[in-house]
Design an enzyme around this catalytic site. Structure first.
Site, PDB file in Angstrom:
ATOM      1  N   LEU A   1       0.878  -1.163   0.000  1.00 61.42           N
ATOM      2  CA  LEU A   1       0.000   0.000   0.000  1.00 61.42           C
ATOM      3  C   LEU A   1       0.917   1.214   0.000  1.00 61.42           C
ATOM      4  CD1 LEU A   1      -2.878  -0.716   2.577  1.00 61.42           C
ATOM      5  CD2 LEU A   1      -3.019  -0.692   0.092  1.00 61.42           C
ATOM      6  N   ASP A   2       0.565   2.232  -0.776  1.00 57.02           N
ATOM      7  CA  ASP A   2       1.395   3.430  -0.845  1.00 57.02           C
ATOM      8  C   ASP A   2       1.595   4.052   0.533  1.00 57.02           C
ATOM      9  OD1 ASP A   2       1.340   3.086  -3.583  1.00 57.02           O
ATOM     10  OD2 ASP A   2      -0.315   4.498  -3.874  1.00 57.02           O
ATOM     11  N   TYR A   3       2.639   4.830   0.650  1.00 56.17           N
ATOM     12  CA  TYR A   3       2.974   5.545   1.887  1.00 56.17           C
ATOM     13  C   TYR A   3       1.778   6.325   2.424  1.00 56.17           C
ATOM     14  CZ  TYR A   3       5.593   8.789   4.914  1.00 56.17           C
ATOM     15  OH  TYR A   3       6.043   9.537   5.971  1.00 56.17           O
TER      16      TYR A   3
ATOM     17  N   THR B   1      -1.413   5.820   1.676  1.00 61.59           N
ATOM     18  CA  THR B   1      -2.653   5.042   1.603  1.00 61.59           C
ATOM     19  C   THR B   1      -2.798   4.196   2.858  1.00 61.59           C
ATOM     20  OG1 THR B   1      -2.528   4.933  -0.806  1.00 61.59           O
ATOM     21  CG2 THR B   1      -3.935   3.315   0.272  1.00 61.59           C
TER      22      THR B   1
END
Length: 247
Positions: A106-108, A110
């Protein structure tokens, strides 16, 4: 004895060192030894009594464990970060002795569901695009996109060299005064910054993003930064879901 033979890359993955795909690369690179001999042939089979080393470190068989985490924003989905930022494994209790790694990323910025395990086979099963497991996100975006733009989400949107798409979407709400929309998006793939790049390419930047469901699993009962063990039933259901979809 034959029944105890397992492919070398599978044994490495099950040890929790890395995924099966990366294990195959390590073998091809000559970084794996069996009983002191370098092995570079994929498909080589070993027994439980064989001594396997990866990068000179003997494998230690761990019991497979599975966790569901509510990843907060501002945390890296990795076991280490060369910039010294906080990673998801930093949130785990010291009582957890197994070497866990996240299934996908998961993105930073997100938040939401992130699964962690030491079972490389299980991780590979869930991550492979052909298994088409639903990953449901809720995105707050800037703008009020017309239906003509939203239908492009299912057809595919070009971003750099990728075609990014969702298999489904729903408009949950719109705020004309604030000029924002909240969308539910269902993905099967998970390319780098998939949702953010897809919506940005359409001209509707993502302001906030959360993954709320992964297959049959939800965030029920968890707050950001909290985690729990998956039950044996949940592990079996997720495994069966992936296998069933492929069949």
């Amino acid at each position: 004895m034959t029944n105890n033979l397992e492919r070398l890359q599978k044994v490495i993955a099950q040890s929790g060192v890395t995924s099966r795909r990366k294990a195959e690369n390590l073998i091809l690179e000559g970084k794996v030894k069996v009983n002191g001999k370098v092995i570079t042939t994929l498909g080589t089979k070993v027994t439980p009594d064989d001594k396997v080393e990866v990068n000179g470190v003997p494998l230690e068989k761990e019991e497979p464990v599975y966790y569901l985490m509510y990843k907060p924003r501002g945390i890296i989905s990795s076991v280490k970060d060369d910039k010294g930022r906080k990673v998801v494994t930093d949130l785990l209790s010291e009582e957890i002795e197994e070497r866990l790694f996240p299934i996908g990323r998961l993105d930073y910025d997100t938040s939401g569901i992130l699964l962690l395990t030491n079972d490389g086979e299980f991780a590979n099963l869930l991550m492979h695009p052909k298994h088409k497991i639903d990953k449901v996100y809720v995105a707050k975006i800037k703008g009020l996109p017309p239906k003509s733009d939203l239908t492009k989400i299912k057809k595919g949107v070009k971003s750099e060299q990728d075609i990014l798409k969702a298999v489904g979407y729903r408009v949950l709400s719109s705020d004309k005064k604030a000029g924002t929309t909240i969308l539910e998006l269902t993905l099967h793939e998970g390319k780098n910054r998939h949702v953010r790049r897809m919506m940005e390419a359409l001209g509707f930047p993502v302001l906030k993003l959360k993954r709320e469901r992964y297959g049959l699993l939800t965030l029920d009962g968890l707050k950001p930064g909290e985690y729990r063990k998956l039950t044996p039933k949940e592990v079996k259901q997720m495994r069966n879901l992936a296998i069933k979809i492929v069949k």
